[in-house]
Write an enzyme that holds these catalytic residues in place. Structure first.
Site, PDB file in Angstrom:
ATOM      1  N   HIS A   1      10.321  -4.128   3.762  1.00 40.98           N
ATOM      2  CA  HIS A   1      10.796  -2.741   3.701  1.00 40.98           C
ATOM      3  C   HIS A   1      11.132  -2.222   5.093  1.00 40.98           C
ATOM      4  O   HIS A   1      10.554  -2.634   6.082  1.00 40.98           O
ATOM      5  CB  HIS A   1       9.839  -1.795   2.975  1.00 40.98           C
ATOM      6  CG  HIS A   1       8.468  -1.569   3.585  1.00 40.98           C
ATOM      7  ND1 HIS A   1       7.570  -2.574   3.841  1.00 40.98           N
ATOM      8  CD2 HIS A   1       7.834  -0.421   3.933  1.00 40.98           C
ATOM      9  CE1 HIS A   1       6.436  -2.062   4.315  1.00 40.98           C
ATOM     10  NE2 HIS A   1       6.566  -0.750   4.398  1.00 40.98           N
TER      11      HIS A   1
ATOM     12  N   HIS B   1       0.830  -1.218   0.000  1.00 42.02           N
ATOM     13  CA  HIS B   1       0.000   0.000   0.000  1.00 42.02           C
ATOM     14  C   HIS B   1       0.863   1.266   0.000  1.00 42.02           C
ATOM     15  O   HIS B   1       0.464   2.295   0.548  1.00 42.02           O
ATOM     16  CB  HIS B   1      -0.983  -0.025   1.183  1.00 42.02           C
ATOM     17  CG  HIS B   1      -0.314  -0.072   2.540  1.00 42.02           C
ATOM     18  ND1 HIS B   1      -0.862  -0.726   3.617  1.00 42.02           N
ATOM     19  CD2 HIS B   1       0.848   0.471   2.997  1.00 42.02           C
ATOM     20  CE1 HIS B   1      -0.066  -0.580   4.665  1.00 42.02           C
ATOM     21  NE2 HIS B   1       0.977   0.135   4.309  1.00 42.02           N
TER      22      HIS B   1
ATOM     23  N   GLU C   1       4.149  -5.469   8.592  1.00 43.79           N
ATOM     24  CA  GLU C   1       2.815  -5.234   7.993  1.00 43.79           C
ATOM     25  C   GLU C   1       2.245  -6.516   7.383  1.00 43.79           C
ATOM     26  O   GLU C   1       1.038  -6.646   7.225  1.00 43.79           O
ATOM     27  CB  GLU C   1       2.895  -4.144   6.916  1.00 43.79           C
ATOM     28  CG  GLU C   1       3.139  -2.752   7.486  1.00 43.79           C
ATOM     29  CD  GLU C   1       3.111  -1.650   6.430  1.00 43.79           C
ATOM     30  OE1 GLU C   1       2.939  -0.491   6.799  1.00 43.79           O
ATOM     31  OE2 GLU C   1       3.276  -1.942   5.216  1.00 43.79           O
TER      32      GLU C   1
HETATM   33  C1  DHB Z   1       6.416   3.362   2.400  1.00 43.37           C
HETATM   34  C2  DHB Z   1       5.768   2.131   2.472  1.00 43.37           C
HETATM   35  C3  DHB Z   1       4.718   1.926   3.343  1.00 43.37           C
HETATM   36  O1  DHB Z   1       4.065   0.745   3.486  1.00 43.37           O
HETATM   37  C4  DHB Z   1       4.286   2.961   4.125  1.00 43.37           C
HETATM   38  O2  DHB Z   1       3.204   2.766   4.887  1.00 43.37           O
HETATM   39  C5  DHB Z   1       4.921   4.188   4.091  1.00 43.37           C
HETATM   40  C6  DHB Z   1       5.994   4.382   3.225  1.00 43.37           C
HETATM   41  C7  DHB Z   1       7.534   3.617   1.456  1.00 43.37           C
HETATM   42  O3  DHB Z   1       8.018   2.687   0.830  1.00 43.37           O
HETATM   43  O4  DHB Z   1       7.913   4.757   1.287  1.00 43.37           O
HETATM   44 FE    FE Z   2       2.549   0.960   5.457  1.00 39.11          FE
END
Ligand code: DHB
Ligand code: FE
Length: 280
Positions: free
Chosen positions: A193, A12, A240
């Site tokens: 991430h 997302h 997440e």
């Molecule tokens: C990013 C990814 C996310 O899931 C989020 O909630 C906020 C930022 C990103 O990759 O920048």
């Molecule tokens: Fe997120």
């Protein structure tokens, strides 16, 4: 009776929402991200779900350190996209199926999953970006949305096993709702991430692909993944992915993978997307 027919998992990433809103989807950086959703856009147009139970996390937009519900279900009639610092995204308001939402709340709580009931909430990129990815830029979203928010921002988030169990309880709730409804459940967030600290930018494609494999091959293994493994292997925000296990738990034992997409990077994130059909 209402029935869950399919599950969708998707990242997302907020920058994806900005790329859609600013008309950048065909630019060389973004095109490969969006190409992977073309199959799903056609599929969902044919499926015509009546309701989507959309499992997402709030990113300190509606909930801050004052109140941290582990699992929250939004039960009011409609919601606005949240202002996340640049003004709210110009996407349609979100309309609930409030009767089904209240039924899920009652059923899950009596089933010993103590949901927080929320009646006033704006919805951030965790919920609006998946809708844009799947439905593009319509004047109105084509179905009702039941938002379920999960705390994955402040320690301690729920375990993957607890999330899976909540998905099973949501399925029991939907199956006992006396209206003929085609219901989908979506899990959002991930994949690997990390947005801050010395390991910012961490991405682990092998681990992510194994997670996608095991949604069909060995979901019991996914249930047992401890928080420390998400942190070590997928970065601090990879947690997440426990939200995908709510989606998976709600689909029951027999499922079929219909579509998969994986692309690195979008912003700081590995984008993952899967479509799972309940095999009846
Ligand atoms: C990013 C990814 C996310 O899931 C989020 O909630 C906020 C930022 C990103 O990759 O920048
Ligand atoms: Fe997120």
């Amino acid at each position: 009776m209402a029935r869950i027919t399919a599950g969708v998992g998707t990242s997302h990433v907020p920058a994806i929402g900005a790329a859609i809103d600013l008309g950048k989807t065909q630019e060389p950086y973004w095109k490969p991200v969006f190409d992977g959703y073309e199959w799903t856009k056609k599929w969902i147009e044919a499926e015509k779900p009546d309701v989507i139970i959309l499992v997402y996390n709030d990113h300190a937009t509606a909930f801050d350190m004052d109140i941290i519900p582990t699992f929250a279900i939004a039960c009011s009639d409609s919601f606005k996209p949240a202002d996340e610092g640049w003004g709210p995204r110009k996407v349609p308001d979100i309309h609930n199926h409030a009767d089904l939402a209240w039924h899920i709340a009652q059923s899950c709580i009596l089933d010993e999953f103590d949901m927080t009931i929320v009646n006033n909430i704006d919805l951030d990129h965790g919920l609006t970006v998946p809708l844009s990815l799947m439905f593009g830029q319509p004047d109105q979203w084509p179905c009702k949305i039941i938002p379920i928010a999960v705390n994955v921002v402040t320690y301690p988030p729920p375990s993957g096993n607890r999330c899976y169990g909540l998905g099973e309880a949501i399925a029991r709730a939907v199956e006992s709702f006396d209206e003929d409804l085609n219901v989908q459940i979506w899990g959002t967030g991930g994949m690997s991430h990390q947005l801050q600290g010395p390991r910012a930018g961490l991405i682990n494609p092998d681990w992510d692909q194994k997670f996608l494999d095991n949604l069909t091959q060995d979901p019991e293994l996914l249930r047992a993944i401890p928080h420390i493994e998400y942190l070590r292997e997928t970065g601090s925000e990879g947690i997440e992915m426990v939200m995908w296990l709510i989606m998976r738990g709600a689909l029951g034992e027999k499922i079929k993978e219909l579509h998969r997409h994986y692309h690195v990077p979008a912003s700081n994130t590995a984008v993952g997307h899967i479509v799972l059909e309940k095999d009846t």
